[in-house]
Design a protein around this motif. Structure first.
Motif, PDB file in Angstrom:
ATOM      1  N   THR A  71     -14.782 -19.485  26.985  1.00  0.00           N
ATOM      2  CA  THR A  71     -14.626 -19.338  25.550  1.00  0.00           C
ATOM      3  C   THR A  71     -13.252 -18.763  25.238  1.00  0.00           C
ATOM      4  N   LEU A  79     -14.710 -16.204  19.318  1.00  0.00           N
ATOM      5  CA  LEU A  79     -15.739 -16.176  20.360  1.00  0.00           C
ATOM      6  C   LEU A  79     -17.127 -16.444  19.815  1.00  0.00           C
ATOM      7  N   ILE A  96     -16.102 -15.387  29.953  1.00  0.00           N
ATOM      8  CA  ILE A  96     -15.372 -14.654  28.928  1.00  0.00           C
ATOM      9  C   ILE A  96     -13.992 -14.244  29.429  1.00  0.00           C
TER      10      ILE A  96
END
Length: 291
Positions: A71, A79, A96
């Protein structure tokens, strides 16, 4: 979670490259919504990634790769929408980037939980890309913030975010990032035996360098790495794998030690080397994780 030796990046805006990534013999595909996607293409990339995940999920392939999506980072403000759009059946992990703060993991976990209940989806794991001094420093606490964290990956790429943040040099032998590599690995093990994979090796033409750095990384305890082209797969698998001779040796340890254990013996000698429970556990781990 399965062992991941190769996690192949594929820009979420490029359907041709994503299709090739899915078809390649990798352990995981890593669809990217972050650095490989221009700002004005983010929305389109989310849609294309969602379609790619769904297509793979509905396929009848028996050897489907593990599906990860990188992401955008928390501080971009993108996000939440990324996760909302790509949380569909078939997604295994949200990856992440620039992970730094434990409280962010709690927010991500809550959003995933809500979407999973709403859409009838199995629990989705969280992977962390550690790319800053703060991220390295906070790694243990970031992992402990959510039981969904199952993987860490240190951003060791030449001229990447971590090198820039540290202000250090870079070399194939890797002493400049040795502390960061070691700390992230140690924190990952201490926080719950989380899988650790190394970052990308950016020079596609330097196969010798890729092998050298990967062997160094493997010797520290990393089990694989993110890659950027299918041509890197075989080298990485070789570097992080175990030779057939070594595998046979560890299988012998497991076999002979278990025979001895049944006789009440917990210390034996194999090939002039002492084998006790510690060595047995190591042999069990390596034979269980080898391909």
């Amino acid at each position: 979670m399965r062992i991941i030796r190769t996690a192949l990046f594929a820009p979420g805006i490029n359907t041709k490259v994503m299709t090739k990534a899915v078809a390649s013999p990798v352990d995981a595909v890593l669809f990217d919504l972050e650095d490989s996607v221009a700002l004005d293409s983010k929305a389109q990339a989310r849609q294309l990634v969602r379609e790619a995940i769904t297509e793979l999920h509905l396929s009848t392939r028996e050897d489907k790769p593990y599906v990860m999506v990188r992401t955008n980072a928390m501080d971009t403000g993108m996000l939440e929408e990324d996760i909302a759009q790509i949380t569909v059946p078939g997604l295994d992990m949200v990856f992440i980037p620039k992970a730094e703060q434990p409280e962010h993991m709690k927010q991500i976990e809550q959003q995933l939980l809500s979407l999973e209940k709403e859409r009838g989806i199995n629990p989705i794991a969280i992977g962390l890309q550690i790319e800053s001094a703060v991220g390295v420093y906070n790694c243990y606490n970031i992992i402990k913030a959510s039981s969904r964290v199952q993987l860490t990956s240190l951003g060791t790429a030449q001229d990447g975010d971590l090198q820039n943040d540290l202000g250090c040099g870079w070399s194939v032998d890797g002493p400049e990032m040795l502390y960061a590599r070691s700390k992230v690995l140690l924190d990952s093990k201490a926080a719950g035996n989380v899988i650790s994979i190394d970052g990308v090796f950016a020079d596609l033409n330097d196969e010798e360098g890729l092998m050298t750095e990967s062997k160094m990384s493997a010797s520290l305890g990393y089990v694989g790495r993110t890659i950027i082209h299918p041509k890197q797969i075989s080298i990485v698998e070789q570097a992080y794998g175990i030779t057939q001779a070594t595998l046979e040796y560890y299988r012998l340890i497991v076999k002979e030690f278990e025979i001895a254990e049944q006789k009440g013996i917990a210390a034996i000698t194999i090939n002039n080397k002492l084998v006790d429970y510690a060595m047995y556990r190591q042999a069990k781990r390596l034979t269980a994780t080898s391909k």
